[in-house]
Design a protein around this motif. Structure first.
Motif, PDB file in Angstrom:
ATOM      1  N   TYR A 121     -20.648  -3.847 -31.822  1.00 15.57           N
ATOM      2  CA  TYR A 121     -19.578  -4.641 -32.426  1.00 15.57           C
ATOM      3  C   TYR A 121     -20.178  -5.866 -33.110  1.00 15.57           C
ATOM      4  O   TYR A 121     -20.988  -6.572 -32.507  1.00 15.57           O
ATOM      5  N   ILE A 122     -19.773  -6.107 -34.346  1.00 15.68           N
ATOM      6  CA  ILE A 122     -20.144  -7.326 -35.062  1.00 15.68           C
ATOM      7  C   ILE A 122     -18.842  -8.071 -35.312  1.00 15.68           C
ATOM      8  O   ILE A 122     -17.933  -7.538 -35.960  1.00 15.68           O
ATOM      9  N   ARG A 123     -18.758  -9.274 -34.785  1.00 13.17           N
ATOM     10  CA  ARG A 123     -17.524 -10.063 -34.906  1.00 13.17           C
ATOM     11  C   ARG A 123     -17.773 -11.279 -35.784  1.00 13.17           C
ATOM     12  O   ARG A 123     -18.685 -12.049 -35.520  1.00 13.17           O
ATOM     13  N   GLN A 124     -16.945 -11.428 -36.802  1.00 17.11           N
ATOM     14  CA  GLN A 124     -16.969 -12.632 -37.635  1.00 17.11           C
ATOM     15  C   GLN A 124     -16.043 -13.635 -36.979  1.00 17.11           C
ATOM     16  O   GLN A 124     -14.861 -13.348 -36.767  1.00 17.11           O
ATOM     17  N   LEU A 125     -16.574 -14.805 -36.642  1.00 18.00           N
ATOM     18  CA  LEU A 125     -15.806 -15.827 -35.940  1.00 18.00           C
ATOM     19  C   LEU A 125     -15.321 -16.903 -36.895  1.00 18.00           C
ATOM     20  O   LEU A 125     -15.928 -17.152 -37.933  1.00 18.00           O
ATOM     21  N   SER A 126     -14.255 -17.544 -36.507  1.00 18.23           N
ATOM     22  CA  SER A 126     -13.690 -18.645 -37.276  1.00 18.23           C
ATOM     23  C   SER A 126     -14.232 -19.968 -36.762  1.00 18.23           C
ATOM     24  O   SER A 126     -14.624 -20.086 -35.606  1.00 18.23           O
ATOM     25  N   LYS A 127     -14.226 -20.954 -37.635  1.00 19.45           N
ATOM     26  CA  LYS A 127     -14.591 -22.301 -37.211  1.00 19.45           C
ATOM     27  C   LYS A 127     -13.492 -22.881 -36.321  1.00 19.45           C
ATOM     28  O   LYS A 127     -13.723 -23.758 -35.512  1.00 19.45           O
ATOM     29  N   ASP A 128     -12.311 -22.333 -36.445  1.00 18.92           N
ATOM     30  CA  ASP A 128     -11.159 -22.745 -35.644  1.00 18.92           C
ATOM     31  C   ASP A 128     -11.392 -22.387 -34.185  1.00 18.92           C
ATOM     32  O   ASP A 128     -11.648 -21.232 -33.856  1.00 18.92           O
ATOM     33  N   ALA A 129     -11.330 -23.351 -33.306  1.00 16.69           N
ATOM     34  CA  ALA A 129     -11.583 -23.130 -31.887  1.00 16.69           C
ATOM     35  C   ALA A 129     -10.298 -22.868 -31.118  1.00 16.69           C
ATOM     36  O   ALA A 129     -10.234 -23.069 -29.926  1.00 16.69           O
ATOM     37  N   SER A 130      -9.255 -22.414 -31.788  1.00 18.34           N
ATOM     38  CA  SER A 130      -7.981 -22.223 -31.107  1.00 18.34           C
ATOM     39  C   SER A 130      -7.828 -20.847 -30.493  1.00 18.34           C
ATOM     40  O   SER A 130      -6.884 -20.598 -29.773  1.00 18.34           O
ATOM     41  N   GLY A 131      -8.764 -19.946 -30.781  1.00 22.81           N
ATOM     42  CA  GLY A 131      -8.605 -18.567 -30.320  1.00 22.81           C
ATOM     43  C   GLY A 131      -9.185 -18.342 -28.946  1.00 22.81           C
ATOM     44  O   GLY A 131     -10.051 -19.057 -28.468  1.00 22.81           O
ATOM     45  N   SER A 132      -8.673 -17.331 -28.294  1.00 20.51           N
ATOM     46  CA  SER A 132      -9.222 -16.840 -27.044  1.00 20.51           C
ATOM     47  C   SER A 132      -9.061 -15.342 -27.053  1.00 20.51           C
ATOM     48  O   SER A 132      -7.955 -14.837 -27.128  1.00 20.51           O
ATOM     49  N   ASN A 133     -10.170 -14.633 -27.031  1.00 17.70           N
ATOM     50  CA  ASN A 133     -10.150 -13.184 -27.127  1.00 17.70           C
ATOM     51  C   ASN A 133     -10.832 -12.582 -25.922  1.00 17.70           C
ATOM     52  O   ASN A 133     -11.606 -13.225 -25.241  1.00 17.70           O
ATOM     53  N   SER A 134     -10.590 -11.320 -25.690  1.00 17.59           N
ATOM     54  CA  SER A 134     -11.149 -10.648 -24.509  1.00 17.59           C
ATOM     55  C   SER A 134     -12.446  -9.934 -24.851  1.00 17.59           C
ATOM     56  O   SER A 134     -12.487  -8.735 -24.951  1.00 17.59           O
ATOM     57  N   ALA A 135     -13.527 -10.688 -25.027  1.00 18.92           N
ATOM     58  CA  ALA A 135     -14.826 -10.068 -25.313  1.00 18.92           C
ATOM     59  C   ALA A 135     -15.858 -10.427 -24.256  1.00 18.92           C
ATOM     60  O   ALA A 135     -17.021 -10.200 -24.425  1.00 18.92           O
ATOM     61  N   GLY A 136     -15.423 -11.031 -23.188  1.00 15.31           N
ATOM     62  CA  GLY A 136     -16.378 -11.364 -22.136  1.00 15.31           C
ATOM     63  C   GLY A 136     -16.339 -12.837 -21.816  1.00 15.31           C
ATOM     64  O   GLY A 136     -16.339 -13.672 -22.699  1.00 15.31           O
ATOM     65  N   SER A 137     -16.291 -13.166 -20.591  1.00 15.53           N
ATOM     66  CA  SER A 137     -16.193 -14.546 -20.149  1.00 15.53           C
ATOM     67  C   SER A 137     -17.438 -15.338 -20.529  1.00 15.53           C
ATOM     68  O   SER A 137     -18.553 -14.886 -20.342  1.00 15.53           O
ATOM     69  N   GLY A 138     -17.210 -16.533 -21.066  1.00 14.76           N
ATOM     70  CA  GLY A 138     -18.304 -17.418 -21.407  1.00 14.76           C
ATOM     71  C   GLY A 138     -18.936 -17.171 -22.755  1.00 14.76           C
ATOM     72  O   GLY A 138     -19.813 -17.890 -23.171  1.00 14.76           O
TER      73      GLY A 138
END
Length: 191
Positions: A121-138
């Motif tokens: 999986y390659i995930r493009q992340l946002s600069k916005d720190a408002s998200g929380s996704n289920s890809a693994g704790s920490g």
């Protein structure tokens, strides 16, 4: 006529090329899968969002060509990793290749291709720190919103690149490339 204010609203902050995360699922037999996956997340220095294209079929008719879509193709995907003193990640990629075809005998995994093929999986992340996704704790994905996820289905490494060493290579950390092949990709918005 467009102006800078309208441009700013259309750009909407843009996407930063340094905000990404790579999750590689390693096969059984190459080491501790959880530890290797975590190392891959941190030590993947650079990569690209995968290329995919569609072939072209040109059908001639009275001096003109009708262009219609052909077959899809998926080019190899490459990632560059930092090397660590324990060579753990590099050794895992070398062992993964060995699962497909051993160096001392011309044999590979006898339990089927599922023992070699794993999703990446390659995930493009946002600069916005408002998200929380289920890809693994920490993980960084827990802190950044995922803009888009690319899933490389049934991937495996086909090449572990050289590490250049030299007496005059000061102030540098070793790096190596790994090239992967995969069956196809699934580009989707985060779920």
């Amino acid at each position: 006529m467009p102006n800078i204010i309208e441009f700013k609203s259309k750009l909407n902050g843009g996407v930063r090329p340094n905000l990404y995360q790579v999750d590689i699922n390693f096969p059984v037999g190459v080491g501790d899968q959880k530890s290797l996956k975590e190392q891959g997340q941190y030590l993947c220095r650079s990569t690209s969002l995968p290329t995919h294209s569609q072939g072209l079929i040109e059908v001639p008719f009275r001096g003109r060509f009708l262009k219609i879509p052909g077959d899809r193709t998926f080019e190899a995907w490459t990632a560059t990793f930092y090397n660590t003193a324990d060579f753990n990640l590099r050794a895992a990629f070398e062992q993964w290749i060995n699962l497909g075809n051993q160096v001392d005998e011309n044999i590979g995994a006898t339990t089927g291709l599922d023992a070699i093929f794993k999703d990446i999986y390659i995930r493009q992340l946002s600069k916005d720190a408002s998200g929380s996704n289920s890809a693994g704790s920490g993980s960084s994905v827990d802190k950044n919103k995922v803009l888009r996820t690319y899933k490389l289905v049934d991937a495996w490494p086909t090449s572990v690149g050289a590490i250049n060493v030299a007496f005059d290579s000061n102030d540098a950390i070793e790096e190596f490339d790994v090239e992967f092949q995969y069956q196809y990709l699934d580009a989707d918005k985060p779920r």
